[in-house]
Scaffold this active site. Structure first.
Site, PDB file in Angstrom:
ATOM      1  N   THR A  63       0.827  -1.198   0.000  1.00  0.00           N
ATOM      2  CA  THR A  63       0.000   0.000   0.000  1.00  0.00           C
ATOM      3  C   THR A  63       0.873   1.265   0.000  1.00  0.00           C
ATOM      4  O   THR A  63       2.037   1.214   0.407  1.00  0.00           O
ATOM      5  CB  THR A  63      -0.958  -0.023   1.218  1.00  0.00           C
ATOM      6  OG1 THR A  63      -1.867   1.049   1.114  1.00  0.00           O
ATOM      7  CG2 THR A  63      -0.208   0.069   2.526  1.00  0.00           C
ATOM      8  N   GLU A  64       0.320   2.384  -0.454  1.00  0.00           N
ATOM      9  CA  GLU A  64       1.072   3.639  -0.563  1.00  0.00           C
ATOM     10  C   GLU A  64       1.307   4.253   0.824  1.00  0.00           C
ATOM     11  O   GLU A  64       0.712   5.261   1.185  1.00  0.00           O
ATOM     12  CB  GLU A  64       0.321   4.632  -1.458  1.00  0.00           C
ATOM     13  CG  GLU A  64       0.329   4.275  -2.923  1.00  0.00           C
ATOM     14  CD  GLU A  64       1.704   4.413  -3.555  1.00  0.00           C
ATOM     15  OE1 GLU A  64       2.150   5.541  -3.813  1.00  0.00           O
ATOM     16  OE2 GLU A  64       2.332   3.371  -3.799  1.00  0.00           O
ATOM     17  N   LYS A  69       6.874   1.077   3.010  1.00  0.00           N
ATOM     18  CA  LYS A  69       7.732   0.816   1.847  1.00  0.00           C
ATOM     19  C   LYS A  69       9.210   0.922   2.229  1.00  0.00           C
ATOM     20  O   LYS A  69      10.018   0.095   1.802  1.00  0.00           O
ATOM     21  CB  LYS A  69       7.389   1.748   0.689  1.00  0.00           C
ATOM     22  CG  LYS A  69       6.091   1.352  -0.001  1.00  0.00           C
ATOM     23  CD  LYS A  69       5.856   2.171  -1.253  1.00  0.00           C
ATOM     24  CE  LYS A  69       4.533   1.862  -1.900  1.00  0.00           C
ATOM     25  NZ  LYS A  69       4.530   0.650  -2.708  1.00  0.00           N
ATOM     26  N   SER A  91       2.750   4.839  -6.942  1.00  0.00           N
ATOM     27  CA  SER A  91       2.172   5.854  -7.827  1.00  0.00           C
ATOM     28  C   SER A  91       2.609   7.252  -7.438  1.00  0.00           C
ATOM     29  O   SER A  91       2.341   8.199  -8.163  1.00  0.00           O
ATOM     30  CB  SER A  91       0.644   5.763  -7.792  1.00  0.00           C
ATOM     31  OG  SER A  91       0.168   6.036  -6.485  1.00  0.00           O
ATOM     32  N   HIS A 112       5.328   1.619 -12.001  1.00  0.00           N
ATOM     33  CA  HIS A 112       3.958   1.981 -11.646  1.00  0.00           C
ATOM     34  C   HIS A 112       3.001   1.396 -12.679  1.00  0.00           C
ATOM     35  O   HIS A 112       2.814   1.957 -13.752  1.00  0.00           O
ATOM     36  CB  HIS A 112       3.827   3.509 -11.573  1.00  0.00           C
ATOM     37  CG  HIS A 112       2.449   3.984 -11.278  1.00  0.00           C
ATOM     38  ND1 HIS A 112       2.025   5.227 -11.662  1.00  0.00           N
ATOM     39  CD2 HIS A 112       1.403   3.396 -10.641  1.00  0.00           C
ATOM     40  CE1 HIS A 112       0.766   5.395 -11.285  1.00  0.00           C
ATOM     41  NE2 HIS A 112       0.373   4.292 -10.672  1.00  0.00           N
ATOM     42  N   GLU A 124       4.498   3.029 -15.935  1.00  0.00           N
ATOM     43  CA  GLU A 124       5.348   4.191 -15.744  1.00  0.00           C
ATOM     44  C   GLU A 124       6.640   3.703 -15.079  1.00  0.00           C
ATOM     45  O   GLU A 124       6.616   3.176 -13.971  1.00  0.00           O
ATOM     46  CB  GLU A 124       4.603   5.179 -14.846  1.00  0.00           C
ATOM     47  CG  GLU A 124       5.078   6.570 -14.864  1.00  0.00           C
ATOM     48  CD  GLU A 124       4.157   7.494 -14.067  1.00  0.00           C
ATOM     49  OE1 GLU A 124       4.183   8.685 -14.364  1.00  0.00           O
ATOM     50  OE2 GLU A 124       3.436   7.037 -13.149  1.00  0.00           O
ATOM     51  N   ASN A 162       0.180  10.795 -12.431  1.00  0.00           N
ATOM     52  CA  ASN A 162      -0.586  11.509 -11.410  1.00  0.00           C
ATOM     53  C   ASN A 162      -0.440  13.020 -11.525  1.00  0.00           C
ATOM     54  O   ASN A 162      -1.351  13.752 -11.177  1.00  0.00           O
ATOM     55  CB  ASN A 162      -0.203  11.039 -10.012  1.00  0.00           C
ATOM     56  CG  ASN A 162      -0.848   9.722  -9.682  1.00  0.00           C
ATOM     57  OD1 ASN A 162      -1.959   9.448 -10.121  1.00  0.00           O
ATOM     58  ND2 ASN A 162      -0.158   8.893  -8.928  1.00  0.00           N
TER      59      ASN A 162
END
Length: 189
Positions: A63-64, A69, A91, A112, A124, A162
């Site tokens: 998850t972001e 991370k 992202s 991404h 990406e 984004n």
């Protein structure tokens, strides 16, 4: 302590993958044989240490959450051979920042994948400040082998997808506010 995954979480993830494959079978985008082949290629590990043994590339897709991370990449750095490329499916989180917690920033890169991954071709590819040309080319080539369309971008806030998407979403909201069109019409356009 190492970030490991419970068997229940793995089972839930596999159930989601199976459901998504079933949807593709129903749409005749893939065959039952394709689904079976895909599922047979998935190997599940509850231990990160076991899961990364003998690999040449790791693509993290947590998850972001930057703290999560960074912890994962610190662990990946200590658990994998120094030749292994470490990629993040982020992202928005800086690849350079992620790379900074490793001893191999030149081998850290962003991949991404656009959602939904089985449908969308675009990937990406985000170069961190230290990512080498060789690593970038390897990831571009791998992306093409996955039948994706890789686009190389640099490590700036929002990358490019984004960075372009957010003003467009804001304009859509403002257009709704002004009464230019309704929600359904804006979504359709």
């Amino acid at each position: 302590s190492l970030i490991d995954v419970s068997q229940a979480a793995l089972d839930k993830g596999l159930a989601t993958i199976t459901k998504n494959l079933d949807r593709q079978v129903a749409k005749e985008a893939i065959s039952e044989a394709d689904k079976a082949t895909t599922l047979s290629n998935i190997k599940l590990f509850t231990s990160m240490e076991e899961g990364v043994k003998g690999v040449e590339l790791v693509v993290e897709a947590a998850t972001e959450n930057i703290d999560l991370k960074l912890k994962i990449f610190q662990q990946l750095d200590s658990l994998t051979e120094k030749s292994v490329i470490l990629a993040s499916n982020t992202s928005s989180i800086s690849i350079t920042k992620i790379a900074s917690v490793t001893s191999r920033p030149e081998q850290v890169i962003g991949m991404h994948f656009m959602n939904p991954v089985p449908v969308m071709k675009l990937v990406e590819i985000i170069r961190g400040y230290s990512t080498t040309d060789e690593v970038t080319q390897t990831i571009m080539d791998i992306s093409k082998k996955l039948n994706k369309v890789p686009v190389e971008v640099n490590d700036y806030p929002g990358f490019i997808a984004n960075r372009i998407l957010m003003p467009m979403i804001n304009e859509a909201i403002y257009s709704l506010y002004e009464g230019v069109a309704g929600v359904s019409e804006i979504d359709t356009v």
